[in-house]
Design a protein around this motif. Structure first.
Motif, short mmCIF file in Angstrom:
data_model
loop_
_atom_site.label_atom_id
_atom_site.label_comp_id
_atom_site.label_asym_id
_atom_site.label_seq_id
_atom_site.Cartn_x
_atom_site.Cartn_y
_atom_site.Cartn_z
N LEU A 213 0.85 -1.18 0.00
CA LEU A 213 0.00 0.00 0.00
C LEU A 213 0.90 1.24 0.00
CD1 LEU A 213 -2.74 -1.00 2.61
CD2 LEU A 213 -3.08 -0.64 0.16
N ARG A 214 1.15 1.77 -1.17
CA ARG A 214 2.05 2.93 -1.28
C ARG A 214 1.47 4.15 -0.58
NH1 ARG A 214 3.49 4.27 -7.22
NH2 ARG A 214 4.68 5.85 -6.09
N THR A 215 0.14 4.22 -0.54
CA THR A 215 -0.51 5.39 0.06
C THR A 215 -0.30 5.48 1.56
OG1 THR A 215 -2.52 4.05 0.19
CG2 THR A 215 -2.30 5.54 -1.71
N HIS A 216 0.12 4.38 2.18
CA HIS A 216 0.30 4.37 3.63
C HIS A 216 1.70 3.92 4.05
CE1 HIS A 216 -4.05 4.55 3.14
NE2 HIS A 216 -4.09 5.07 4.35
N SER A 217 2.60 3.84 3.11
CA SER A 217 3.99 3.48 3.40
C SER A 217 4.85 4.74 3.33
CB SER A 217 4.49 2.43 2.40
OG SER A 217 3.72 1.24 2.49
N LEU A 218 5.97 4.70 4.03
CA LEU A 218 6.84 5.88 4.10
C LEU A 218 8.26 5.45 4.41
CD1 LEU A 218 6.41 8.96 3.82
CD2 LEU A 218 6.18 9.07 6.30
N SER A 219 9.20 5.98 3.66
CA SER A 219 10.61 5.67 3.89
C SER A 219 11.44 6.87 3.44
CB SER A 219 11.02 4.40 3.12
OG SER A 219 10.79 4.55 1.73
N GLN A 220 12.72 6.82 3.74
CA GLN A 220 13.62 7.93 3.36
C GLN A 220 13.56 8.16 1.84
OE1 GLN A 220 17.45 6.68 4.81
NE2 GLN A 220 16.82 6.70 6.93
N PRO A 221 13.55 9.40 1.40
CA PRO A 221 13.79 10.66 2.16
C PRO A 221 12.52 11.27 2.75
CG PRO A 221 13.72 11.13 -0.18
CD PRO A 221 13.54 9.64 -0.06
N TYR A 222 11.41 10.56 2.74
CA TYR A 222 10.15 10.96 3.38
C TYR A 222 9.42 12.09 2.65
CZ TYR A 222 12.62 8.64 7.24
OH TYR A 222 13.34 7.75 8.00
N LEU A 223 10.14 13.08 2.16
CA LEU A 223 9.53 14.26 1.55
C LEU A 223 9.74 14.27 0.05
CD1 LEU A 223 10.58 16.98 4.16
CD2 LEU A 223 8.44 15.66 4.07
N ASP A 224 8.80 14.90 -0.67
CA ASP A 224 8.93 15.09 -2.11
C ASP A 224 9.76 16.35 -2.37
OD1 ASP A 224 7.23 12.88 -2.42
OD2 ASP A 224 5.47 14.17 -2.19
N SER A 225 9.88 16.72 -3.63
CA SER A 225 10.72 17.86 -4.02
C SER A 225 10.23 19.18 -3.44
CB SER A 225 10.79 17.96 -5.55
OG SER A 225 9.49 18.07 -6.09
N ASP A 226 8.93 19.28 -3.14
CA ASP A 226 8.39 20.53 -2.57
C ASP A 226 8.42 20.51 -1.04
OD1 ASP A 226 6.52 18.60 -2.19
OD2 ASP A 226 4.82 19.74 -2.97
N MET A 227 9.21 19.59 -0.47
CA MET A 227 9.38 19.46 0.98
C MET A 227 8.07 19.10 1.70
SD MET A 227 12.54 19.68 1.21
CE MET A 227 12.75 19.64 2.98
N GLN A 228 7.20 18.41 0.99
CA GLN A 228 5.98 17.87 1.56
C GLN A 228 5.91 16.38 1.22
OE1 GLN A 228 3.66 19.56 3.46
NE2 GLN A 228 4.99 21.36 3.37
N SER A 229 5.10 15.65 1.97
CA SER A 229 4.88 14.25 1.66
C SER A 229 3.57 14.10 0.89
CB SER A 229 4.80 13.41 2.95
OG SER A 229 4.37 12.10 2.68
N ARG A 230 3.61 13.30 -0.16
CA ARG A 230 2.41 13.11 -0.97
C ARG A 230 1.31 12.42 -0.18
NH1 ARG A 230 3.29 10.02 -6.52
NH2 ARG A 230 4.60 11.87 -6.77
N TRP A 231 1.71 11.53 0.74
CA TRP A 231 0.71 10.68 1.39
C TRP A 231 0.52 10.97 2.87
CZ3 TRP A 231 -1.80 9.08 -2.45
CH2 TRP A 231 -1.18 8.61 -3.61
N TYR A 232 1.38 11.78 3.49
CA TYR A 232 1.28 12.04 4.93
C TYR A 232 1.37 13.53 5.23
CZ TYR A 232 1.61 7.16 6.52
OH TYR A 232 1.36 5.84 6.77
N ASP A 233 0.63 13.93 6.26
CA ASP A 233 0.76 15.26 6.85
C ASP A 233 1.44 15.12 8.21
OD1 ASP A 233 -0.45 16.84 4.86
OD2 ASP A 233 -2.46 16.31 5.60
N PHE A 234 2.10 16.17 8.64
CA PHE A 234 2.72 16.14 9.96
C PHE A 234 2.59 17.51 10.61
CE2 PHE A 234 5.93 17.16 6.80
CZ PHE A 234 6.61 18.23 7.35
N GLY A 235 2.69 17.54 11.94
CA GLY A 235 2.52 18.81 12.62
C GLY A 235 2.98 18.75 14.06
#
Length: 317
Positions: A33-55
């Motif tokens: 499930l790519r939509t719920h998986s996460l690994s390095q470098p965690y962020l996309d080119s715009d310094m956001q994650s396509r599938w996760y929010d954080f705060g």
């Protein structure tokens, strides 16, 4: 002779049950499930994650970790999926790390499968009175006599039930286990949560040695998960503190392959080829045959011994 027959019957039934369980386990397939998986470098080119929010106080080192809290007092951080986890059956494996410089530390972190997402609150950095499932990695003991900490606990929330921090959630515990050594472990620390709707919920931990999974709990009466639920993580520190890091998240959709080959349609896994018995179960069948062979030899020996004893007794008269 009756005892011999009963023993052999029991052994045969046990063999059949073992073979059935092994076949069912081997029959479980998975789709990432790519939509719920996460690994390095965690962020996309715009310094956001396509599938996760954080705060909150969460910080991200793209080459190392997602740090929910740093080793400072009064921090709270969270990480939540942007889309709900809609798979009926799933498995989530997470590598994490709890560490710090102090001898006294707290409070812990949590994994969530809940209707709410991204809300700061008093339950390991997330909202209380949640609806769904929470898995708490509690490192600080408030008031639970006789329980060794760190303690891993599952809680099922109905939107009304509150988590009592003063008793470490004792009255709302669904299942749990002590996990001494999970902080500052010498191997990568991981947990694996497996959920089959209406069948079982299982939590396994890796912290003693690499590749060795310790069962924390397993139940064949799993809780109902909300139809719309998000996967998330949160952590908090109080007067005491720790680093709570998420290293990677690997999520999978699970399904039972069709026993007769062909194509299977497990939701998003349409068109996946099902392995034939020769491909997936050859070793299982090999060991089954070996087991049955020794079972027959043992049964024959027991029968022969009984016959000899009977024969000797008959010659005496």
């Amino acid at each position: 002779m009756l005892n011999l027959k009963s023993t052999l019957s029991a052994l045969w039934l046990a063999t059949l049950a073992w073979g059935t369980a092994r076949a069912e386990e081997d029959n479980v397939k998975s789709i990432p499930l790519r939509t719920h998986s996460l690994s390095q470098p965690y962020l996309d080119s715009d310094m956001q994650s396509r599938w996760y929010d954080f705060g909150g106080d969460t910080i991200i080192r793209t080459d190392q970790y997602i740090r929910l809290t740093s080793d400072y007092p009064s921090q709270s951080g969270w990480l939540f999926s942007r889309v709900p986890l809609t798979a009926t059956n799933w498995e989530v494996e997470v590598e994490f790390k709890i560490h710090g410089k102090n001898q006294l530390y707290g409070d812990g972190f949590a994994m969530w499968i809940t209707k709410e997402r991204g809300k700061i609150g008093p339950v390991f950095g997330s909202a209380d009175r949640f609806e769904g499932l929470g898995i708490f990695f509690d490192t600080y003991k408030n008031n639970r006599p006789g329980v060794v900490f760190p303690y891993v606990m599952a809680m099922v929330g109905d939107g009304q039930k509150s988590y009592d921090k003063d008793t470490d959630g004792k009255n709302s515990e669904f299942a749990g286990c002590s996990a001494r050594g999970i902080r500052h472990a010498s191997v990568p620390t991981k947990f694996r949560l497996t959920y089959f709707q209406d069948k079982y919920l299982k939590l396994e931990l890796q912290y003693k040695s690499e590749g060795e999974w310790t069962l924390c709990f397993e139940t064949n009466q799993p809780p109902a998960i909300p139809q719309v639920a998000y996967l998330g993580f949160s952590a908090e520190t109080g007067e005491l503190s720790d680093n709570h890091d998420i290293i990677s998240i690997e999520a999978k959709n699970l399904y039972h392959a069709q026993p007769t080959g062909g194509k299977s349609t497990p939701g998003s896994g349409r068109g996946k080829k099902v392995a034939s018995p020769k491909e997936g179960g050859s070793w299982t069948w090999f060991f089954t045959k070996i087991f049955l062979f020794f079972l027959v030899i043992g049964g024959g020996y027991v029968g022969y011994t009984a016959w000899r004893a009977n024969n000797k007794r008959s010659h005496r008269f």
